[in-house]
Each structure stands twice: as C-alpha cells, then as structure tokens.
Design a protein around this motif. Sequence first.
Motif, mmCIF file in Angstrom:
data_model
loop_
_atom_site.group_PDB
_atom_site.id
_atom_site.type_symbol
_atom_site.label_atom_id
_atom_site.label_comp_id
_atom_site.label_asym_id
_atom_site.label_seq_id
_atom_site.Cartn_x
_atom_site.Cartn_y
_atom_site.Cartn_z
ATOM 1 N N ASN A 56 6.904 6.244 -0.601
ATOM 2 C CA ASN A 56 5.864 5.542 0.158
ATOM 3 C C ASN A 56 6.408 4.967 1.465
ATOM 4 O O ASN A 56 5.706 4.951 2.481
ATOM 5 N N TRP B 183 5.149 5.845 5.086
ATOM 6 C CA TRP B 183 4.784 4.729 5.959
ATOM 7 C C TRP B 183 5.497 4.818 7.302
ATOM 8 O O TRP B 183 4.911 4.529 8.342
ATOM 9 N N LEU C 145 -1.702 1.850 5.540
ATOM 10 C CA LEU C 145 -1.786 1.470 4.131
ATOM 11 C C LEU C 145 -2.889 2.236 3.406
ATOM 12 O O LEU C 145 -2.775 2.532 2.213
ATOM 13 N N GLY D 29 -2.735 4.315 -0.105
ATOM 14 C CA GLY D 29 -3.681 4.096 -1.189
ATOM 15 C C GLY D 29 -4.331 5.382 -1.666
ATOM 16 O O GLY D 29 -4.459 5.619 -2.876
ATOM 17 N N ILE E 199 -2.195 -1.294 -8.287
ATOM 18 C CA ILE E 199 -1.811 -1.871 -7.004
ATOM 19 C C ILE E 199 -0.320 -2.165 -6.947
ATOM 20 O O ILE E 199 0.374 -1.803 -5.990
ATOM 21 N N MET F 289 2.540 -1.364 -3.987
ATOM 22 C CA MET F 289 2.341 -2.338 -2.925
ATOM 23 C C MET F 289 3.541 -3.253 -2.720
ATOM 24 O O MET F 289 3.888 -3.594 -1.581
ATOM 25 N N LEU G 84 5.545 -4.078 0.704
ATOM 26 C CA LEU G 84 5.592 -5.419 1.282
ATOM 27 C C LEU G 84 7.020 -5.834 1.612
ATOM 28 O O LEU G 84 7.277 -6.452 2.648
ATOM 29 N N THR H 133 -6.736 0.512 -7.291
ATOM 30 C CA THR H 133 -6.349 1.149 -6.034
ATOM 31 C C THR H 133 -7.529 1.284 -5.081
ATOM 32 O O THR H 133 -7.388 1.086 -3.867
ATOM 33 N N PHE I 299 -8.031 -1.946 -3.503
ATOM 34 C CA PHE I 299 -7.007 -2.150 -2.469
ATOM 35 C C PHE I 299 -7.401 -1.445 -1.171
ATOM 36 O O PHE I 299 -7.315 -2.019 -0.080
ATOM 37 N N VAL J 109 -5.288 -9.776 1.075
ATOM 38 C CA VAL J 109 -4.377 -8.992 0.235
ATOM 39 C C VAL J 109 -3.821 -9.849 -0.894
ATOM 40 O O VAL J 109 -3.730 -9.412 -2.054
ATOM 41 N N LEU K 190 -4.109 -9.367 -4.915
ATOM 42 C CA LEU K 190 -2.948 -9.338 -5.811
ATOM 43 C C LEU K 190 -3.106 -10.340 -6.945
ATOM 44 O O LEU K 190 -2.751 -10.050 -8.105
#
Length: 431
Positions: free
Chosen positions: A40, A44, A50, A54, A237, A241, A245, A365, A368, A381, A385
Amino acid sequence: MADGIRQSSASLRDARQEWLLLGVNGLFVSANALSSTFVNVYLWKIKNDLTMIGWFAVVHQIVMALTFWLAGKWVKEGDKLGAIRIGIAVAAAFYGLVLLLGPSAVRFIPLLGTVQGISSGLFWLAYNIIYFEATNRDSRDRFNGRAGLLGSGSSMLAPWLSGIVIARLGGTYGYRLIFSISVGVFIAGVLLSFLLKRRPRLGSYEWSLGLKRLRDRSNPWRTVTLAMVAQGLREGIFGFMITLLVYISTGSELRLGNYTLYTSAVGLVSFWLIGRMYKPAYRKWGLFSGALMLSLAILPLFWNDGYATLLVFGIATSLFMPLYTIPVVSFVFDLIGQDKESAERRVESVITRELALNAGRLIGTIAFIAVVSYRPSPLAVNCLLLVFGSSPLLVWWLLRGKLGQPAAPAPYRRTRSENPERRRSRLPSPG
C-alpha cells in the motif's frame, strides 16, 4: 498396552501435523509480512490517493469472499492440500505481477485486488479446514497462541528488515528486491505443504447451508454470523490504514519498519503469555477486557496523530489483541466441532464464518472510502476509526452468553465401526 502405544503414536503424528501446519502458515504469513506492509505504501508513493487504496481493499475482499464460496465444493469434495498450495502459488504470482507492472501498477488496481483475493480465499479456506482437523477443543487455544506467536514474530522481523532494505537501497529497487524475496518464501511454503498428510474427502458440498442457518432463529450460527460481521468491521479499515498513517506521518519506510518491530515484539510476548494461560473458562471476561482496551487505545489519536501517539496505539493494540482473538477463534471452531453432524459440515461452517468476516470488512472499507471522498479531515477519519475500531465490544456483546460454555456436552469422537478408510487416514477427532 498395544492400544496405549497406538494412541501415543497417533498423538505424535497429530503433533507433527500441527507443527507442519504452523510452519506452512508461518511461511505464508512471513512472506506477506515482508511485502504486504509496503504494498500500500508502494502504491501510495506512485499516486497519493487514499480512495485508490480503499478500492484495492474492496476488490480484494469481494474476490476473496467469492473464492471462499466457489472453492468450497473443491475443498470439500476434492483436494484441500491442492487448494492451499495453489493459494500460496497465486500469492507469489501477485508479487510477481507487482514487480512486472512497476509504476504502472496503479492502473491495474482491479487486477491486483482480484489476484490477491483469489490467493487469500484459497489459502485461508484450506488452512482453516486443515487446522480444524489437526486440532481439538483441548489444543485449540494453545495452537492459536502458537500461531499468534509465530505471526507476531514474522510481523516483528520481516517488515523491519524490509524497511531497512528499502530505505538503504532507495528508489524502487528496494521494493523490487523485497517483493522478489517474498516470492521465494512463498515457494518454500508450497514445498513444505507436501509434508502435510492428505486428508479424506468430506462428502457433498451444500451451497446454501449458511443462508439456511441465518433463517433459523434458534440456530447458534445466526448470532455467531452477526458477531463475525462485527469482527470484520474493524479489520476492513485497520488492515491497511494504520501502516499508511505511520508512513504519511513519518515519510520513512525505515520508521514504518521500526514501528512494526516494536508493536509486534509486544504482540509476540503477549501471545506467548496469554496462549499459555488461556482456558475456555476465561474466554468471556478475557474477550471483554481485550475488546475494551482495543477501543480505548484509539482515543489518544484524537489529540495527536504523530508517530509517538501511533506507536502508543500500536503497542496497546498488540498487548491486548490476544485477549480478543484467541477466544473468538477457538469458540467458533469449537462450535464447528460440537458433534458429528456439525463436524461433517465444517467446510460450509468455515465458509459461513469467512463470508461474514468479509461482509464486515467490506462495510468498513466502503465507509472509509465514503469518508475520505467527502470529508477527508483528520477528525472525520479518527471518528471512523473509533466507531469501527470499537466493534470488538459488539462481538463480545453478541457472544457473551455463549463464551465459557462447552459447545456440546459430548464432543464427537470416532468409533471403531466407522468407515475403515477414515480410520486409515487417522483424521484427528474434531473438537
């Protein structure tokens, strides 16, 4: 005396099969740990989106669920070991595909999600069936503790080493090397799986058993299925995620690798201790304690989302996760093996469990994607969470009346009058 010798010999063979299964699982988890943490991040870095990450998860979850359902007939009426080997081989093909596509990978998100979904579906379906057959009610908590210990060890060292390699080599070369190593480890997993003994066929596959159970208000699977959906809400998630982060916060693969090292080291010790001590009688309040602490660990993110706060969150999660996962997994598989009729439907039961988990993951997801598409603020966000990260409390609430109780007063055991071919296969008694 002869019976005692035969029982002792069978126990040794069963123990050997448990360790071999742990080895296959360990190689699969290790290969994924080397690279999945950074897939991921790799995507990214090519495209800061994002929503794209997802949708990659959504495709993966949908295809994995379909693979579970469709492959159920093959696993039950055909070859479980063939399914587990192909699942590992397709996982190797996934990373080979990422290597082949390079920076163009972001244009093939549906294809990548499909390949990874097929791999996950085949491997985990076959693994869960073999795990059920190789363990029983008395050994399941211990086996899950060992599996968690092995998973934590892999998650501790593999991403840390990957982070060092990627940071030092720079560019995309480090990623390509790590993905290549993962392919090699997957191949080793396929080879080790040939030492697992072949399992007998399990009769005819009932496509709609899960739906029939949901329609029956008195069937315990109705509640268990809802609990599995609730469990999946968090996994959908948090599965991708948190690492993103950490990387977004630090911009460093090395610090992401260090993060997994620290958090997984705590998880390794926690799984070791809790796996040794856990007993069925502890499940109810052990699960509640774990679920509560997993939820509370999210609160500091509202005040700060820097590396230090994420590290505190990760350590707390790793510390209390075994209290939550060990009893949930053991309870569900005890339910599958509560009697002869239930044990004979173990493939359908495992598929029901996995479809429910994937339904929860998909819901999480999609939520999200909706949040980051329409209100991508840190507060939104974090609220997401907290809401979905607290779903373990819902799992506990749904299962609270069943935890700590035996799945059945007289668990199913084989008799000498059973099919002699089944006796020769030495299939362990379902728990």
